[in-house]
Design an enzyme around this catalytic site. Structure first.
Site: not given
Length: 314
Positions: A286, A184, A260, A263, A295
């Protein structure tokens, strides 16, 4: 309300739509947001502009009470908390920009709270499920070779599907055994690759990919793109997502699984294997460590379940 007031409001609404275009252009050029994010912002902000016209609201002098009315309408329309938060996030960014640009003096959005999103753990695939998925690509045909490389790269890197779609051949460094990803905001990160993924991608690049590129009507347009379709076109995120869904169906796995999930699985496997949270944060790209921390809950849940099944007094 007088005709003069109605005309002033109509002029403000028209000006507001012009501001939306300026804001999107700013986000694309200066903040370097992805095309997907920009499309989402545009859709949400245009929906809000439509609402202000229906409700006879001046978007440039909107009050906190009127914004609460918009929030209520989104809720009544059945939107999820996550979708509503996305709408509010787009508005929050827009109104901050309007204040910075001097288009408005007060920002009613600054006092708007977002709905709380129920915390749900992301779907993580088991090792057996991953193996079943890979088995659907066993074969020497170009499609199987390509899809093997695609799935191995997803599992090895924890990349977003949009990041995989944007890869060029040069982004895979076979000598250094690593992959360069652009996340991003075009933020670059380097992810090490394990041997299976490197071999799968190398096999694809050297054998199947040249055959796919040869089918392109204009080979120069796909000369650098890593993943090529059967028709010789550069594969978009949507095209790669369809490949994933097809292989999931062939493997007989949960049809709600998305790319995803790979991921999520990558992150959980890394933590289960002893990687520290900061390293996983960097590998996933992130911005905030809090995003990665979910996680740890998955890892703890898996440990509890394993203990319950394995312990003689479980």
């Amino acid at each position: 309300m007088s005709d003069i007031d109605a005309q002033a409001r109509s002029a403000s609404q028209e000006q507001f739509r012009t501001y939306i275009k300026g804001f999107i252009a700013y986000d694309g050029a200066i903040r370097n947001l992805s095309s997907n994010t920009l499309r989402g912002y545009t859709t949400d902000l245009q929906a809000f502009a439509d609402w202000t016209e229906r409700e006879a609201v001046n978007p440039l002098t909107i009050s906190h009470r009127e914004l609460r009315g918009y929030l209520l309408d989104l809720t009544r329309a059945g939107y999820s908390e996550r979708t509503i938060n996305r709408h509010l996030s787009a508005l929050r960014s827009l109104y901050k920009w309007l204040v910075r640009e001097g288009a408005i003096q007060t920002n009613a959005m600054s006092a708007m709270a977002s709905p709380k999103i129920p915390k749900t753990l992301p779907h993580v695939m088991s090792h057996a499920e991953v193996v079943r998925l890979f088995k659907t690509c066993e074969g020497a045909d170009v499609e199987s070779v390509r899809d093997t490389a695609f799935l191995e790269l997803l599992y090895a890197s924890g990349a977003r599907i949009s990041e995989i779609a944007n890869l060029s051949v040069a982004d895979v460094d076979f000598t250094q055994r690593q992959l360069t990803l652009f996340g991003k905001g075009s933020k670059q990160r380097i992810v090490p690759l394990y041997s299976h993924a490197l071999i799968a991608v190398k096999t694809y690049v050297e054998t199947a990919r040249p055959q796919l590129v040869a089918k392109a009507s204009a080979a120069f347009s796909v000369s650098h793109t890593l993943f090529i379709s059967i028709r010789g076109n550069a594969m978009s995120a949507a095209a790669l997502r369809k490949v994933f869904e097809k292989r999931i169906a062939q493997a007989g796995l949960d049809p709600t699984l998305t790319p995803h999930a790979m991921r999520h699985t990558f992150a959980t496997v890394m933590l289960d294997g002893g990687a520290d949270l900061r390293s996983v944060q960097e590998l996933l790209g992130h911005e905030s460590l809090s995003t990665t921390q979910i996680y740890t809950h998955i890892s703890v849940s898996r440990l509890k379940e394993a203990t319950k099944q394995a312990h003689p007094r479980g």
